[in-house]
Design a protein around this motif. Structure first.
Motif, short mmCIF file in Angstrom:
data_model
loop_
_atom_site.label_atom_id
_atom_site.label_comp_id
_atom_site.label_asym_id
_atom_site.label_seq_id
_atom_site.Cartn_x
_atom_site.Cartn_y
_atom_site.Cartn_z
N GLY A 36 5.30 -79.47 -43.13
CA GLY A 36 4.34 -78.84 -42.22
C GLY A 36 2.94 -79.12 -42.73
N ILE A 37 2.22 -80.00 -42.04
CA ILE A 37 0.91 -80.44 -42.50
C ILE A 37 -0.14 -79.98 -41.49
CG2 ILE A 37 -0.52 -82.46 -43.07
CD1 ILE A 37 2.11 -83.93 -43.75
N GLY A 38 -1.13 -79.25 -41.96
CA GLY A 38 -2.16 -78.75 -41.05
C GLY A 38 -3.21 -77.96 -41.79
N SER A 39 -4.25 -77.61 -41.07
CA SER A 39 -5.39 -76.93 -41.68
C SER A 39 -5.10 -75.45 -41.90
CB SER A 39 -6.63 -77.10 -40.79
OG SER A 39 -6.35 -76.66 -39.48
N ALA A 40 -6.04 -74.77 -42.52
CA ALA A 40 -5.91 -73.35 -42.82
C ALA A 40 -5.72 -72.55 -41.55
CB ALA A 40 -7.15 -72.87 -43.57
N GLY A 41 -4.84 -71.55 -41.61
CA GLY A 41 -4.69 -70.64 -40.48
C GLY A 41 -3.71 -71.07 -39.41
N THR A 42 -2.98 -72.16 -39.63
CA THR A 42 -2.04 -72.63 -38.62
C THR A 42 -0.65 -72.03 -38.78
OG1 THR A 42 -1.69 -74.62 -39.98
CG2 THR A 42 -3.21 -74.81 -38.14
N CYS A 52 5.77 -82.26 -39.12
CA CYS A 52 5.05 -81.52 -38.08
C CYS A 52 3.58 -81.45 -38.47
CB CYS A 52 5.61 -80.10 -37.92
SG CYS A 52 7.30 -80.06 -37.32
N TYR A 53 2.73 -81.95 -37.60
CA TYR A 53 1.29 -81.97 -37.86
C TYR A 53 0.63 -80.92 -36.97
CZ TYR A 53 2.22 -86.28 -40.40
OH TYR A 53 2.70 -87.20 -41.31
N LEU A 54 0.23 -79.82 -37.58
CA LEU A 54 -0.41 -78.73 -36.85
C LEU A 54 -1.90 -79.01 -36.74
CD1 LEU A 54 1.62 -76.02 -38.70
CD2 LEU A 54 1.81 -76.49 -36.27
N LYS A 55 -2.45 -78.77 -35.55
CA LYS A 55 -3.83 -79.13 -35.24
C LYS A 55 -4.74 -77.90 -35.23
CE LYS A 55 -2.29 -83.31 -34.46
NZ LYS A 55 -2.52 -84.41 -35.42
N VAL A 59 11.16 -76.74 -47.12
CA VAL A 59 9.96 -76.82 -46.31
C VAL A 59 8.77 -77.08 -47.23
CG1 VAL A 59 8.43 -75.70 -44.64
CG2 VAL A 59 10.90 -75.25 -44.57
N VAL A 60 8.02 -78.12 -46.92
CA VAL A 60 6.84 -78.48 -47.72
C VAL A 60 5.61 -78.28 -46.84
CG1 VAL A 60 5.68 -80.34 -48.95
CG2 VAL A 60 8.18 -80.19 -48.99
N THR A 61 4.66 -77.48 -47.29
CA THR A 61 3.46 -77.21 -46.49
C THR A 61 2.21 -77.62 -47.25
OG1 THR A 61 3.06 -74.95 -47.30
CG2 THR A 61 4.65 -75.21 -45.51
N GLY A 62 1.19 -78.04 -46.51
CA GLY A 62 -0.06 -78.43 -47.17
C GLY A 62 -1.13 -78.83 -46.18
N ASP A 63 -2.34 -78.89 -46.68
CA ASP A 63 -3.52 -79.25 -45.90
C ASP A 63 -4.19 -80.43 -46.60
OD1 ASP A 63 -5.92 -79.51 -44.59
OD2 ASP A 63 -6.60 -77.46 -44.96
N ILE A 64 -4.06 -81.62 -46.04
CA ILE A 64 -4.55 -82.82 -46.70
C ILE A 64 -6.07 -82.93 -46.68
CG2 ILE A 64 -2.42 -84.13 -46.39
CD1 ILE A 64 -3.67 -85.48 -43.98
#
Length: 335
Positions: free
Chosen positions: A132-138, A292-295, A258-263
């Motif tokens: 799960g890759i996306g910015s803060a607050g997603t 999954c790329y959260l916008k 599940v791997v999460t982060g904000d590149i």
């Protein structure tokens, strides 16, 4: 098709008009500003005139549906309903709000709030490894923890493991007092916060004492094989390539990762490549792994968070565009 000059929406006695309108009619004002309309309540009918009446009717229908689902309206939901309409979609025609991911310890249902979040939840349920890759607050970490708790309660797994790399976010924290666990706990606080909100502090601590839940720094994962576990790696942009490979290969039978982060927020020292960025390139063709790329539109924090993220993105794009011609000129001028 020409917009109707007036539409009438039945509110009815079984619907809570106050929940729709909001405090000081604030919800209706957001719709009126978005569609250039005016709305007036007469008996059990909401009469909408001027501007894009069909658009306002569609969004108001979505909002009434959200209320009927037992959810409360807020500014984020209304703005997202408007953006869905502008993109040819709606709450009622999507998986948003239909699926309860879990309940908090206070009985509040946890649902996906955006299309991106709904796709993320589905991917975690369908695949054994999901990024799960996306910015803060997603909602990357929160939804993953909620699904982990749900799986644990349903006895689908035996253990929840929450891990994070202990990397200082641009600050020198110096010496931290206490034993080893007390030294690393500040890095793990966001994981504890999500866990406490969903399970309740007492329950989470009791399960932690029984080692049914582990909240650990990433370094503690080395050398382990984890069967029948739901494993979450948070802030994965701050892993190195070697750490990411080590983590992914800890997975045992009956486990989910599940791997999460904000590149956009990498805190590694200069010269160190992000393991999350590297993994997204190496593993993107593996069908059994979901990405999954959260916008920005999936941000569910204060509305200012979305604007802040957008402003930073635009600033960085302008900076990159300004550098490109200069870099191209320098390369052309070299012998």
């Amino acid at each position: 098709m020409e917009a109707a000059k007036e539409v009438r929406i039945q509110i009815g006695e079984d619907r809570d008009a106050r929940a729709l309108f909001g405090s000081m009619d604030g919800n209706l004002k957001l719709i009126e500003e978005a569609f250039g309309t005016e709305a007036v309540l007469r008996k059990d009918e909401l009469i909408v005139t001027g501007g894009d009446t069909r658009g306002a009717e569609r969004v108001i229908g979505d909002l009434l549906w959200i209320i009927e689902c037992g959810d409360k309206l807020d500014k984020q939901k209304i703005e997202y309903a408007i953006s869905l309409y502008e993109n040819g979609a709606s709450y009622r025609d999507s998986d948003i709000n239909k699926d309860i991911v879990a309940f908090t310890h206070k009985g509040k249902p946890i649902r996906a709030k955006t299309l991106g979040q709904a796709a993320y939840v589905k991917a975690i349920r369908d695949k054994d490894i999901v990024f799960g890759i996306g910015s803060a607050g997603t909602g990357k970490t929160y939804l993953a923890v909620a699904l982990a708790v749900s799986s644990f309660k349903n006895k689908e797994i035996e253990k929840i493991i929450l891990a994070r790399p202990a990397v200082e976010a641009g600050e020198r924290l110096g010496f931290l007092p206490g034993d080893l666990q007390e030294k690393v706990d500040p890095y793990l606080r966001p994981l504890y916060d999500a866990l406490y909100e969903i399970m309740g502090r007492d329950t989470a601590l009791r399960l932690k004492e029984k080692e049914s839940i582990e909240v650990v720094p990433l370094a503690y994962m080395r050398g382990r094989t984890l069967d029948n576990a739901f494993i979450i790696l948070d802030e994965a942009q701050n892993t190195t390539r070697e750490q990411m490979k080590m983590f992914l290969t800890r997975m045992g039978f009956g486990s989910k990762v599940v791997v999460t982060g904000d590149i956009t927020q990498i805190d590694l020292p200069d010269g160190k490549a992000s393991g999350l960025v590297h993994a997204s390139k190496v593993l993107d063709k593996v069908d059994e792994i979901g990405f999954c790329y959260l916008k920005d539109r999936d941000v569910v924090r204060h509305s200012l968070v979305k604007k802040i993220i957008g402003a930073y993105d635009r600033y960085e794009r302008r900076g990159a565009a300004a550098k490109s011609p200069k870099q191209a000129g320098n390369r052309a001028g070299r012998p």
